[in-house]
Design an enzyme around this catalytic site. Sequence first.
Site, PDB file in Angstrom:
ATOM      1  CD1 TRP A 180      -8.720 -36.579  72.402  1.00 54.04           C
ATOM      2  CD2 TRP A 180      -7.886 -38.202  73.697  1.00 54.04           C
ATOM      3  NE1 TRP A 180      -7.481 -36.917  71.905  1.00 54.04           N
ATOM      4  CE2 TRP A 180      -6.944 -37.903  72.679  1.00 54.04           C
ATOM      5  CE3 TRP A 180      -7.587 -39.203  74.629  1.00 54.04           C
ATOM      6  CZ2 TRP A 180      -5.716 -38.564  72.593  1.00 54.04           C
ATOM      7  CZ3 TRP A 180      -6.357 -39.858  74.534  1.00 54.04           C
ATOM      8  CH2 TRP A 180      -5.441 -39.525  73.519  1.00 54.04           C
ATOM      9  CG  ASP A 349       1.176 -28.770  67.207  1.00 52.45           C
ATOM     10  OD1 ASP A 349       1.764 -27.695  67.015  1.00 52.45           O
ATOM     11  OD2 ASP A 349       0.519 -29.027  68.226  1.00 52.45           O
ATOM     12  CD1 TRP A 459      -9.969 -24.857  63.040  1.00 53.31           C
ATOM     13  CD2 TRP A 459      -9.686 -23.368  61.409  1.00 53.31           C
ATOM     14  NE1 TRP A 459     -10.403 -23.643  63.500  1.00 53.31           N
ATOM     15  CE2 TRP A 459     -10.247 -22.708  62.525  1.00 53.31           C
ATOM     16  CE3 TRP A 459      -9.428 -22.620  60.254  1.00 53.31           C
ATOM     17  CZ2 TRP A 459     -10.551 -21.344  62.515  1.00 53.31           C
ATOM     18  CZ3 TRP A 459      -9.741 -21.265  60.258  1.00 53.31           C
ATOM     19  CH2 TRP A 459     -10.282 -20.640  61.376  1.00 53.31           C
ATOM     20  CG  ASP A 460      -6.186 -29.710  66.320  1.00 55.70           C
ATOM     21  OD1 ASP A 460      -7.264 -30.015  66.850  1.00 55.70           O
ATOM     22  OD2 ASP A 460      -5.127 -30.348  66.499  1.00 55.70           O
ATOM     23  CB  CYS A 508      -8.718 -31.559  63.550  1.00 50.61           C
ATOM     24  SG  CYS A 508      -7.829 -32.431  64.840  1.00 50.61           S
ATOM     25  CG  ASP A 530      -6.151 -37.061  68.531  1.00 50.91           C
ATOM     26  OD1 ASP A 530      -6.035 -36.790  67.328  1.00 50.91           O
ATOM     27  OD2 ASP A 530      -6.012 -36.212  69.434  1.00 50.91           O
TER      28      ASP A 530
HETATM   29  C1  DGJ Z   1      -4.834 -32.965  68.077  1.00 50.72           C
HETATM   30  C2  DGJ Z   1      -5.073 -33.620  66.758  1.00 50.72           C
HETATM   31  O1  DGJ Z   1      -6.201 -34.431  66.829  1.00 50.72           O
HETATM   32  C3  DGJ Z   1      -3.835 -34.412  66.365  1.00 50.72           C
HETATM   33  O2  DGJ Z   1      -4.056 -35.100  65.169  1.00 50.72           O
HETATM   34  C4  DGJ Z   1      -2.681 -33.458  66.242  1.00 50.72           C
HETATM   35  O3  DGJ Z   1      -2.924 -32.573  65.188  1.00 50.72           O
HETATM   36  C5  DGJ Z   1      -2.483 -32.700  67.540  1.00 50.72           C
HETATM   37  N1  DGJ Z   1      -3.691 -32.082  67.980  1.00 50.72           N
HETATM   38  C6  DGJ Z   1      -1.421 -31.652  67.387  1.00 50.72           C
HETATM   39  O4  DGJ Z   1      -1.266 -30.888  68.506  1.00 50.72           O
END
Ligand code: DGJ
Length: 716
Positions: A180, A349, A459-460, A508, A530
Amino acid sequence: MPIEYLEEAKTWILTTSKTAYVMGVDETGCLQHLYWGARLPRNADYPRPSLTWQAAFESPRGLAYEEYPAWEGIKYREPAVKASFADGVREVILTYDSHHLLPASPAASIPELVISLKDPDYALQVDLHYRVYEACDLIERFAEIRNNGAKPVTLEQALSAVWSLPRGSGYRLSYLAGKWAGETQLRRTEITEGKFALESRRGLTSHQMNPWFAIDPKERAGEEHGEVWFGALAWSGSWKIVVEQTSLGHLVVSGGINDFDFAWLLEANETFRTPAFVAGYTEGGFGAASRNLHQFQLRHVLPKEHRHKPRKVLYNSWEATYFGVTEEGQAQLAEKAAAIGVELFVVDDGWFGARDNDTAGLGDWYVNREKFPNGLKPLIGKVHALGMEFGIWVEPEMVNPDSDLYRKHPDWVYHFPNRPRTESRNQLILNLSRQDVRDYIFTVLDDLLSSYEISFVKWDANRHFSQPGWPEAPQGRSREIWVRHVQGVYYILDRLRERHPNVVFESCSGGGGRVDLGILQHTDQVWTSDNTDAFDRLRIQEGFSHAYCPKVMMAWVTDSPNFLNQRQLPLAFRFHSAMMGSLGIGGNLNEWSAEDMKLARQKIAEYKEIRQIVQEGRLYRLLSPSEGGLSAFQYVADDKRKAVLFVFLHSQQFGERVPRIRLRGLLPEAVYEVTGTGTDQAPVVLSGKALASIGIEVELTGDFASRLIRVDLKTS
Ligand code: DGJ
């Protein structure tokens, strides 16, 4: 003729513009791989199948390069397929049966060969598909495994393809590892006997490894020279790519869905189709390898609706407001975003359910009325009035236990009975193997997109799998979840795209945790990481670019100091780093000074001028950020009339000047005008050949200095 069959030799020759891939059937009916490399002048040059090699403890078939080896007999390399039959027999024998060409009409653009293999004793058939992408120098493979009998068959391994490289030693593997906030880090290691497994067992593609490989021989390739065999897998769930070198010098790369905890029941007349695995060979080094993959994505992979449209400059609220989104706050940011030239305003979010932090609300996709008392319409109206499109964040596969959805449907998540449900980021995963759950998610998202004028969806997916149980699964199907879940994601995305063709989708997963050729068939772009520290990004983006094209690589300009490393970077550096992909802004614009806003406006305007070259052009990685303090990336337009160059200096020492930078990919005889090499530098006028041989002086001093240099064909 991209696909030729030599009847007498029972050999197929697949040719792309510069490469050839050859296979043939030997006297035992085994489909052997014969050659993969540079295209040769005569068909007679290519090898013919034979089974002459003997070695103790081996068998002739085990010593051959089999195109799609099943687990059977005296064969110990990674099998492509392993299955059990209803009577307890656990080996599959695959023998050539027939072949045909697809599509039948010569007008269709991508020629495809299908070779059918059959088991002599059981009604199991494997169709091997080969698509030949001539201009991209790539071959795409997948397999369809069909149970033609009445009794069920259980598949325990079903890979997409096995790629065979010339026998030898001293090869080197390049791959993309990460974590990450540190995705797609290019790694290199020598290949020796044994197996090197690149994989994800996490249910998603993962940050930890990306499904791409490149292999160069003992002589070593560079960015612009040398042999490279490379490939990428189109799958967004658990996957594996195994690089295996035997003690006798075979080198094979086997890849597909990860067999760990996998089983798939094939009832009578059912077919299992593997994901595709695309691969290529080049003599043009890692640069040519990635440019071929980029062109493939731009021409054949990305969803058609937005494939040829430029990606818009977006604003995303995440780092500015985190969960604290409100109508007023977002409206204020939208005004500022519009003022600097943003084209698409995305609320991240926090806009739904009881979502004040990451402990609650996921799954409740209705607007939070405390934050948006009048729903989303007033904000969307404002965004439109400001001349921008509106986008929104969702995480449809996930649910917080503290949500209305979970309270109502606790059985909708993956779980094992009598075991705790392990949370990660306070969330569980909805069981998309179930059709009712898929339909529910589709309906909720369809309602959202139908009720509001939304042009973009991010879309996460913010966790990986645990307790992958499906208690209500039909008998024998519970281990299918690894595949069914991914199919569920693709299915929902496709249905949404069909109903809302104007919507652009971004994949995402906590940054770049779901970036692969599979998701890129269903989404238009990806969130790269991120990690928005523009300096770290240089390396993340460099690794990313080995496999994926700049058009899909979202990069935001965020605040300084950056939240992750607390690094302070000049705004120009942050812009230049983000302008190397599809540009976004993710900072808190309320805190940007008038001077920052002015520079932002200029840079966004400049990006709009060059984005066609960046998003669709040919990328040359001139100097790597992993190899020193100076890095440079050049993008050349299709017609070679224009190019842009991004140069970054980490830190100047001893008053040294940076060495000349030599450009690539330009027309040697043409004369170009190069602007932006220094603060008050007059344009440099040189031929393409001179720019490649002599290069340009670039004025870079101090720490974290950067330049965006433009190269234009001189017309008069
Ligand atoms: C993880 C994503 O990578 C971020 O850009 C953001 O959208 C957060 N989640 C929101 O919870």
